[in-house]
Design an enzyme around this catalytic site. Structure first.
Site, short mmCIF file in Angstrom:
data_model
loop_
_atom_site.label_atom_id
_atom_site.label_comp_id
_atom_site.label_asym_id
_atom_site.label_seq_id
_atom_site.Cartn_x
_atom_site.Cartn_y
_atom_site.Cartn_z
N CYS A 1 39.99 74.11 97.86
CA CYS A 1 39.97 72.70 98.20
C CYS A 1 40.54 72.02 97.14
O CYS A 1 41.67 71.96 96.61
CB CYS A 1 38.57 72.17 98.76
SG CYS A 1 38.67 70.61 99.60
N GLU B 1 33.31 79.76 100.33
CA GLU B 1 31.84 79.90 99.69
C GLU B 1 30.57 78.85 100.14
O GLU B 1 29.64 79.16 99.88
CB GLU B 1 31.86 79.31 98.12
CG GLU B 1 32.20 77.68 97.82
CD GLU B 1 33.38 77.25 98.24
OE1 GLU B 1 34.37 77.92 98.52
OE2 GLU B 1 33.72 75.97 97.97
N HIS C 1 36.48 76.35 102.38
CA HIS C 1 35.36 76.78 101.24
C HIS C 1 34.86 77.92 101.84
O HIS C 1 33.94 77.93 102.38
CB HIS C 1 34.34 75.73 101.29
CG HIS C 1 35.06 74.45 100.76
ND1 HIS C 1 35.14 74.05 99.38
CD2 HIS C 1 35.28 73.21 101.12
CE1 HIS C 1 35.49 72.95 98.98
NE2 HIS C 1 35.64 72.30 100.21
#
Lengths: 291, 197
Positions: free
Chosen positions: B79, B171, B169
């Site tokens: 991002c 994560e 993302h």
């Protein structure tokens, strides 16, 4: 609001972590804040110190003024609505605000109900003084929490009190036997599932920032060391002698909040801090609004 | 293997957790001194790209990070991290690290109401969950860049040698496969790298 929307809204708060969200009243201030390294701005007509000085009823800002700020910057733009005023929230959603702060800084519109935030697509951040308040706001759909502190005072004591309270209550729950959680939920006046989450994870299920009375880089670092994941600075910046410089210093203090040498150099020659009012000197405790 | 994670602002802890799940140690890079510790790969996390670029410069880390990447340090940007890597940002003036031959569109899906999640194919990995938060996408890439994923007609993941970038993302999901892919990238470049950074 479906579960995935709720998750996306919690996720945006995660992106703001380690950052500083600054109150701004004009597009020019918004640009200063963005250039100084704000991770988001809070658009409002009057900063808390001026709301406090002016007295009277304080409401949502003019949408046109908020739009001007949205156009001026590329970072997320937040705005405040009154506690319980779901129509102000609907208006803010319609202009695609990135985050709504259902805020005790404005005059409350409802002394019983907060907004049912699960009915909205845009995310909400709410203030809390203790774990019970935080969990009640989360159960109403808030996807980010901030300590209330005492806005517009430049006095950090209340924010410290609130973050310490939330932290100690979290640790207390975490250490409890699971069979005691039902009783704890009753005491906290919060849903069992959220109480269980805090017990299991030793943290809130959403990001938690500090707010209310932060005026210096040291204040910001203090809140970070006490466990805040980022800070809101309201009156502290644009009520000070050199807003751009102070804003930058606070941003850097939040990144390197444990490094006293860095903090020392950041604290040098910042000019006048906002004057500030001690908590004993104020008549209106905004933190008492919306429990 | 140790991975450094730029921890100036944003969602860096989420990356630490993903790496620890796959048994990779990491540490946070918050100031210039941290760059002098040994690390085999670098993660540029999500957050606000304006804040990270500003702090990279003010904390005098910008040039060092940039030359490490140019010299072959494996890097993974998510991002905002992707914006940091891009040579060109088509809708904004950004003084990014400019190391990767991609043109990126910032806030390409609009404000928070445009944020979304998807399950889509990433080349070399398979179908994975993707979370897009006020995300950018890649408008165009040069020939030396391999496109790894396209969602709704837009490029959302790409690789150029030692550089990996995603609009989304990984994560924020439960799926560690993109992090595993990056770790494999580090292993690959490590054996073939001319000099250590």
């Amino acid at each position: 609001m479906n579960e995935s929307r709720q998750e996306l809204n919690r996720n945006l708060a995660q992106m703001l972590k380690g950052g500083v969200i600054m109150d701004v009243t004009t597009p020019e201030q918004a640009k200063i804040a963005e250039e100084a390294g704000a991770c988001a701005v809070m658009a409002l007509e009057r900063i808390p110190a001026d709301i406090r000085a002016a007295g009277g009823v304080s409401r949502m800002s003019d949408p046109q003024m908020i739009k001007g700020i949205q156009e001026a910057v590329s970072i997320p733009v937040m705005a405040k609505c009154r506690i319980g005023h779901f129509v102000e929230a609907q208006i803010l959603q319609s202009i695609e605000i990135d985050y709504i702060d259902e805020s005790e800084v404005l005059s409350p519109a409802d002394d019983i109900y907060h907004i049912d935030k699960t009915k909205f697509y845009v995310p909400f951040v709410c203030g809390a003084r203790n774990l019970g308040e935080a969990l009640r706001r989360i159960s109403e759909g808030a996807t980010m929490i901030r300590t209330k502190g005492e806005p517009g005072t430049g006095d950090v004591i209340q924010a410290v009190r609130h973050i310490r309270m939330i932290r100690s209550e979290i640790l207390r729950l975490h250490g409890m036997d699971e069979s005691d959680l039902f009783e704890a939920a009753k005491e906290l006046q919060a849903p069992y599932e959220l109480v269980k989450y805090v017990h299991d994870n030793a943290k809130l299920p959403v990001v938690n920032f500090a707010a209310g009375g932060i005026a210096t880089p040291a204040d910001a670092a203090l809140m970070m060391q006490l466990g805040a994941e980022g800070v809101f600075v309201g009156s502290g910046i644009f009520k000070s002698g050199n807003p751009a410089k102070r804003a930058q210093a606070i941003v850097k203090a939040v990144t390197n909040y444990t490094d006293a040498k860095v903090l020392a150099s950041l604290s040098e020659d910042l000019g006048e801090a906002m004057v500030g009012i001690n908590e004993q000197e104020i008549n209106l405790l905004m933190a008492e609004r919306g429990k | 293997m140790t991975v450094g994670i730029l921890a100036l602002q944003g969602a860096f802890i989420e990356h630490e957790k993903m790496l620890s799940q796959i048994g990779v140690t990491s540490f946070e890079i918050r100031k210039k001194d941290d760059l002098h510790r040994h690390f085999d790969g670098l993660i540029l996390p999500g957050g606000e790209s304006t804040v990270m670029i500003k702090l990279l410069k003010e904390l005098e880390m910008f040039e060092e990070v940039k030359s490490a990447i140019i010299n072959g340090l494996p890097v993974f940007g998510t991002c905002a991290g992707m914006i940091l890597l891009a040579k060109d940002v088509c809708n904004d003036k950004m003084n990014s690290l400019s190391t990767m031959d991609i043109t990126v569109r910032r806030n390409a899906y609009g404000r928070q109401l445009g944020s979304f999640s998807a399950i889509a194919e990433m080349k070399g990995i398979g179908k994975i969950p993707m979370t897009f938060i006020r995300a950018p996408y890649i408008d165009s890439v040069k020939d030396n860049v391999e496109v790894l994923s396209i969602v709704d007609g837009h490029i959302v993941a790409a690789r150029e040698d030692n550089q990996l970038a995603t609009s989304f993302h990984p994560e924020l999901t439960q799926d560690v496969s993109v992090h595993k892919y990056f770790v494999e990238m580090i292993r690959g470049t490590k054996s073939g790298r001319r000099s250590s950074v």
